[in-house]
Design a protein around this motif. Structure first.
Motif, PDB file in Angstrom:
ATOM      1  N   ILE A  60     -14.713  -2.793   3.660  1.00  0.00           N
ATOM      2  CA  ILE A  60     -14.500  -3.012   2.222  1.00  0.00           C
ATOM      3  C   ILE A  60     -15.023  -4.388   1.809  1.00  0.00           C
ATOM      4  O   ILE A  60     -14.676  -5.402   2.405  1.00  0.00           O
ATOM      5  CB  ILE A  60     -13.005  -2.875   1.855  1.00  0.00           C
TER       6      ILE A  60
ATOM      7  N   ALA B  25       0.790  -1.226   0.000  1.00  0.00           N
ATOM      8  CA  ALA B  25       0.000   0.000   0.000  1.00  0.00           C
ATOM      9  C   ALA B  25       0.828   1.286   0.000  1.00  0.00           C
ATOM     10  O   ALA B  25       0.256   2.369   0.081  1.00  0.00           O
ATOM     11  CB  ALA B  25      -0.924  -0.002   1.215  1.00  0.00           C
TER      12      ALA B  25
ATOM     13  N   LEU C  67     -10.232  -5.803   4.615  1.00  0.00           N
ATOM     14  CA  LEU C  67     -10.232  -4.653   5.516  1.00  0.00           C
ATOM     15  C   LEU C  67     -11.661  -4.300   5.934  1.00  0.00           C
ATOM     16  O   LEU C  67     -12.616  -4.453   5.147  1.00  0.00           O
ATOM     17  CB  LEU C  67      -9.583  -3.447   4.826  1.00  0.00           C
TER      18      LEU C  67
HETATM   19  P1  FDA Z   1      -7.095  -3.851  -5.459  1.00  0.00           P
HETATM   20  O1  FDA Z   1      -6.597  -2.582  -4.886  1.00  0.00           O
HETATM   21  O2  FDA Z   1      -6.777  -4.146  -6.885  1.00  0.00           O
HETATM   22  O3  FDA Z   1      -8.652  -3.915  -5.239  1.00  0.00           O
HETATM   23  C1  FDA Z   1      -9.495  -4.914  -5.784  1.00  0.00           C
HETATM   24  C2  FDA Z   1     -10.938  -4.497  -5.572  1.00  0.00           C
HETATM   25  O4  FDA Z   1     -11.221  -4.434  -4.192  1.00  0.00           O
HETATM   26  C3  FDA Z   1     -11.286  -3.112  -6.093  1.00  0.00           C
HETATM   27  O5  FDA Z   1     -11.624  -3.139  -7.453  1.00  0.00           O
HETATM   28  C4  FDA Z   1     -12.432  -2.736  -5.185  1.00  0.00           C
HETATM   29  O6  FDA Z   1     -13.611  -3.387  -5.608  1.00  0.00           O
HETATM   30  C5  FDA Z   1     -12.026  -3.311  -3.872  1.00  0.00           C
HETATM   31  N1  FDA Z   1     -11.237  -2.352  -3.075  1.00  0.00           N
HETATM   32  C6  FDA Z   1      -9.912  -2.388  -2.857  1.00  0.00           C
HETATM   33  N2  FDA Z   1      -9.515  -1.364  -2.054  1.00  0.00           N
HETATM   34  C7  FDA Z   1     -10.629  -0.681  -1.776  1.00  0.00           C
HETATM   35  C8  FDA Z   1     -10.876   0.478  -1.002  1.00  0.00           C
HETATM   36  N3  FDA Z   1      -9.907   1.116  -0.347  1.00  0.00           N
HETATM   37  N4  FDA Z   1     -12.153   0.932  -0.922  1.00  0.00           N
HETATM   38  C9  FDA Z   1     -13.146   0.269  -1.544  1.00  0.00           C
HETATM   39  N5  FDA Z   1     -12.964  -0.835  -2.319  1.00  0.00           N
HETATM   40  C10 FDA Z   1     -11.735  -1.303  -2.422  1.00  0.00           C
HETATM   41  N6  FDA Z   1      -0.613  -3.211   2.898  1.00  0.00           N
HETATM   42  C11 FDA Z   1       0.652  -3.017   3.333  1.00  0.00           C
HETATM   43  O7  FDA Z   1       1.452  -2.405   2.626  1.00  0.00           O
HETATM   44  N7  FDA Z   1       1.038  -3.492   4.558  1.00  0.00           N
HETATM   45  C12 FDA Z   1       0.204  -4.212   5.356  1.00  0.00           C
HETATM   46  O8  FDA Z   1       0.599  -4.627   6.450  1.00  0.00           O
HETATM   47  C13 FDA Z   1      -1.123  -4.441   4.887  1.00  0.00           C
HETATM   48  N8  FDA Z   1      -2.007  -5.155   5.651  1.00  0.00           N
HETATM   49  C14 FDA Z   1      -3.203  -5.525   5.098  1.00  0.00           C
HETATM   50  C15 FDA Z   1      -4.040  -6.390   5.786  1.00  0.00           C
HETATM   51  C16 FDA Z   1      -5.217  -6.837   5.193  1.00  0.00           C
HETATM   52  C17 FDA Z   1      -6.080  -7.809   5.947  1.00  0.00           C
HETATM   53  C18 FDA Z   1      -5.574  -6.393   3.889  1.00  0.00           C
HETATM   54  C19 FDA Z   1      -6.823  -6.887   3.204  1.00  0.00           C
HETATM   55  C20 FDA Z   1      -4.769  -5.498   3.223  1.00  0.00           C
HETATM   56  C21 FDA Z   1      -3.603  -5.039   3.811  1.00  0.00           C
HETATM   57  N9  FDA Z   1      -2.774  -4.123   3.158  1.00  0.00           N
HETATM   58  C22 FDA Z   1      -1.506  -3.911   3.638  1.00  0.00           C
HETATM   59  C23 FDA Z   1      -3.291  -3.333   2.010  1.00  0.00           C
HETATM   60  C24 FDA Z   1      -2.962  -3.990   0.673  1.00  0.00           C
HETATM   61  O9  FDA Z   1      -1.576  -3.924   0.437  1.00  0.00           O
HETATM   62  C25 FDA Z   1      -3.683  -3.294  -0.486  1.00  0.00           C
HETATM   63  O10 FDA Z   1      -3.279  -1.961  -0.554  1.00  0.00           O
HETATM   64  C26 FDA Z   1      -5.197  -3.325  -0.384  1.00  0.00           C
HETATM   65  O11 FDA Z   1      -5.652  -4.557   0.106  1.00  0.00           O
HETATM   66  C27 FDA Z   1      -5.828  -3.141  -1.774  1.00  0.00           C
HETATM   67  O12 FDA Z   1      -5.386  -4.153  -2.637  1.00  0.00           O
HETATM   68  P2  FDA Z   1      -6.314  -5.368  -3.132  1.00  0.00           P
HETATM   69  O13 FDA Z   1      -5.488  -6.609  -3.089  1.00  0.00           O
HETATM   70  O14 FDA Z   1      -7.544  -5.423  -2.352  1.00  0.00           O
HETATM   71  O15 FDA Z   1      -6.566  -5.118  -4.671  1.00  0.00           O
END
Ligand code: FDA
Length: 318
Positions: free
Chosen positions: A265, A197, A262
């Motif tokens: 979400i 992130a 999260l």
């Molecule tokens: P992506 O961002 O491609 O999202 C896929 C889909 O999910 C989107 O199209 C949307 O539908 C939905 N979505 C995603 N984010 C959303 C939002 N903010 N609001 C609404 N809808 C959303 N990172 C890190 O660097 N260090 C860490 O320690 C952690 N810890 C962590 C714990 C847990 C349990 C989770 C789920 C995530 C993290 N992260 C994290 C964050 C992670 O790196 C990442 O930034 C987010 O999960 C978004 O990535 P996705 O894999 O969900 O895919």
């Protein structure tokens, strides 16, 4: 490049700006959006959110918000909050797949302190792990920006000697992570795999969505084939589906891995996975230091960002 591709780096840069933090946290218009992602300011708020999630069949991990502390008193204050939280969260049983967990950011525990930061963060994390073990609550260490990864993983290695169920997060966008997954795919290892992130340079991190997704798949395959416990932390439908396929191919049953998302979400997707008899753990942040966490959530989704930017317009009622 789409507008979101330009805005994301700007939002991630803003997430580290103390000046913007002062402005954004004072704005009453931000509150409604913050409430979607943050469970409240104090332990009782977090515990109320936890109870609701547990009643719906989900597992939880709770994070007391805060990061990048350069003040020892603030680091000690973070420890006190975790101890207060843990005294409220007492599991009825223990085990490596328990429903209750806390997540820690080492930078909130003193890792960034100019003198002895690494040792102070390790000692603080040890204190929290001891209280968590006593309460039957699991612990996972979060991943922060890449400059902290070596220090974080070395603390995790040391703490695992005393707390074998200690989990950690690996970020698929880092080029190093495939190798880290190999190291941490052994018996007892609990690894939360996420995309990542933070704003990272191309020298250490994949930049395109396609490369990050491919790395996630490669890393997940290693973890699923390994002997540890993979924690699939994503909201991405394609990766959730791939996790199911890998689990079937490696004969993992529902107790052998879990999905994680999260707070606030894709709630419907969380419930669908529970219905399908998967373990789903929800990351529940609370506390008043929500700025960095909140800005990273905005940066992830153009719709969130647009909503937020509209709320900044003079006269907006959001
Ligand atoms: P992506 O961002 O491609 O999202 C896929 C889909 O999910 C989107 O199209 C949307 O539908 C939905 N979505 C995603 N984010 C959303 C939002 N903010 N609001 C609404 N809808 C959303 N990172 C890190 O660097 N260090 C860490 O320690 C952690 N810890 C962590 C714990 C847990 C349990 C989770 C789920 C995530 C993290 N992260 C994290 C964050 C992670 O790196 C990442 O930034 C987010 O999960 C978004 O990535 P996705 O894999 O969900 O895919």
């Amino acid at each position: 490049m789409a507008i979101s591709g330009l805005l994301r780096p700007a939002m991630l840069a803003a997430s580290r700006s103390p000046r913007l933090e002062r402005t954004v946290t004072r704005m009453s218009t931000t509150k409604k959006l913050v409430d979607r992602f943050v469970a409240g300011a104090a332990e009782p708020n977090a515990v109320a959110a936890v109870e609701t999630l547990l009643n719906s069949g989900r597992y939880i991990t709770v994070d007391y918000l805060g990061e990048d502390t350069t003040d020892i008193e603030q680091a000690r204050n973070t420890v006190s909050h975790y101890l207060a939280l843990l005294s409220l969260l007492r599991a009825s049983g223990t085990g490596s797949v328990g429903p209750l967990e806390v997540s820690l950011k080492l930078s909130a525990l003193g890792q960034a302190l100019p003198k002895d930061g690494h040792a102070i963060a390790r000692a603080h994390a040890h204190q929290i792990c001891t209280a968590a073990a006593d309460a039957g609550v699991l612990v996972t260490i979060d991943a922060e920006d890449h400059t902290t990864t070596d220090s974080t993983l070395s603390i995790v290695r040391e703490l695992r000697a005393d707390f074998p169920s200690l989990g950690t997060v690996l970020q698929a966008y880092l080029r190093r992570t495939e190798a880290d997954c190999r190291e941490f795919s052994g018996p007892g290892s609990r690894i939360r795999l996420c995309k990542g992130a933070y704003r990272e340079p191309a020298s250490v991190a994949y930049q395109s969505r396609a490369e990050v997704d491919q790395s996630y798949l490669d890393c997940l395959r290693i973890l699923m084939k390994g002997d540890g416990y993979p924690m699939v932390a994503t909201h991405d439908p394609a990766l959730i589906e791939a996790a199911g396929v890998f689990a079937t191919a490696t004969a993992r049953k529902s107790d052998d891995f879990e999905f994680q998302m999260l707070y606030g979400i894709r709630d419907a997707e969380q419930r669908r996975l529970v219905e399908a008899e998967h373990h789903v753990r929800v990351y529940v942040p609370y506390g008043d230091q929500w700025y960095g966490y909140f800005m990273r959530r905005l940066a992830e989704r153009p719709a969130n960002m647009a909503f937020f930017l509209r709320s900044l317009r003079p006269g907006s009622q959001h």
